[in-house]
Design an enzyme around this catalytic site. Structure first.
Site: not given
Ligand SMILES: Nc1ncnc2c1ncn2[C@@H]1O[C@H](COP(=O)(O)OP(=O)(O)OP(=O)(O)O)[C@@H](O)[C@H]1O
Ligand SMILES: Cc1ncc(CO)c(N)n1
Length: 271
Positions: A173, A208
């Site tokens: 991602k 999230g």
């Molecule tokens: N500011 C943004 N605008 C548009 N798309 C975004 C943005 N931030 C994340 N995304 C999209 O959201 C999805 C999740 O990506 P991200 O890398 O944020 O996951 P993550 O770090 O595992 O999230 P979290 O840990 O907060 O749950 C991907 O498809 C990414 O491209």
């Molecule tokens: C419980 C839980 N799972 C996943 C994440 C990652 O976004 C979070 N902040 N909390």
């Protein structure tokens, strides 16, 4: 009715974890079920407490679902410990489940650890080989693969390593990309690379996003969609959810799980 299971942690603030997953399942019209691995005391400012469930409690929740209702697809999120990863991997094998989406959750946005350091080996050896698709963000991919990911070439090299670890598909991602204008997700099925990019939304309300994205993939797979189609729908789902993010609390607010369905309904009504 197709049925999707999330094996993950509870986020009391409702934006991530089990709560985000169930909201996403509901919006994509699959029946949502949960096995809770840990309860977190959490809000938009961060994680104030982590209370893991016993491994037995996790195993029993999954058995209760498997022995009565059944599962069309499942996702894993926060798994917290090597013991829980071992037990869940064993159950996946015993029940012969194949539609497995692994979101290798490690650290919450505020920096709190959601996976013990010593659990990473179990994740790599036991769970990743069972995954139909794994959905790391860039920091998670760096830890699992053990390389820095800065360029497009780095992303592609890391994606190949996930396939070598046994994942059948991977999406790395782009939420953590350096690009201020665009987010670029890389999908790899072991043969071809596909990039899914979208306009980066300038907001701090991204709590999230990863949970929601992997839950949307799981819901689509539960409905019988091919993995790559599921990723494309999930990208649209998360883009809409971030565009219509909700300003709640004083930190990283949640995304709007209703936005995608609302837009589809509006098109249906007005086109
Ligand atoms: N500011 C943004 N605008 C548009 N798309 C975004 C943005 N931030 C994340 N995304 C999209 O959201 C999805 C999740 O990506 P991200 O890398 O944020 O996951 P993550 O770090 O595992 O999230 P979290 O840990 O907060 O749950 C991907 O498809 C990414 O491209
Ligand atoms: C419980 C839980 N799972 C996943 C994440 C990652 O976004 C979070 N902040 N909390």
């Amino acid at each position: 009715m197709r049925k999707a299971l999330t094996i993950a942690g509870s986020d009391s603030g409702g934006g991530a974890g089990i709560q985000a997953d169930l909201k996403t399942f509901q919006e994509l019209e699959v029946y949502g079920m949960s096995a809770i691995t840990a309860v977190t005391a959490q809000n938009t400012l961060g994680v104030q407490g982590v209370y893991p469930m016993s491994t037995d409690a996790v195993v029993q929740q999954i058995n209760s679902i498997a022995n009565d209702i059944g599962v069309d697809a499942l996702k894993t999120g926060m798994l917290f410990s090597a013991d829980i990863i071992d037990a869940v991997s064993q159950q996946i094998t015993e029940y012969n489940w194949r539609n497995i989406v692994v979101d290798p959750v490690m650290i919450a946005k505020g920096g709190a650890s959601l996976l013990q350091q010593e659990a990473i080996a179990a994740l790599k050896q036991k769970l990743i080989p069972l995954s139909l698709i794994i959905t790391p963000n860039i920091p998670e991919a760096e830890v699992i693969i053990g390389m820095e990911i800065k360029t497009k070439e780095d992303k592609e090299a890391a994606a190949k390593k996930f396939i070598e670890l046994g994942a059948k598909n991977v999406v790395i991602k782009g939420g953590h990309d350096a690009d201020p204008l665009e987010t670029m997700d890389l999908f790899f099925d072991g043969c071809e690379f596909a990039y899914y990019s979208s306009k980066r939304i300038d907001t701090q309300n991204t709590h999230g996003t990863g949970c929601t994205f992997s839950a949307a993939i799981t819901a689509e797979i539960a409905k019988g969609k091919k993995v790559q189609e599921a990723v494309i729908t999930a990208k649209d789902f998360i883009q809409a959810a971030i565009e219509e993010n909700i300003s709640l609390g004083n930190g990283h607010g949640p995304t709007n799980h209703w936005a995608y369905k609302k837009r589809i309904l509006q098109k249906g009504l007005f086109v």
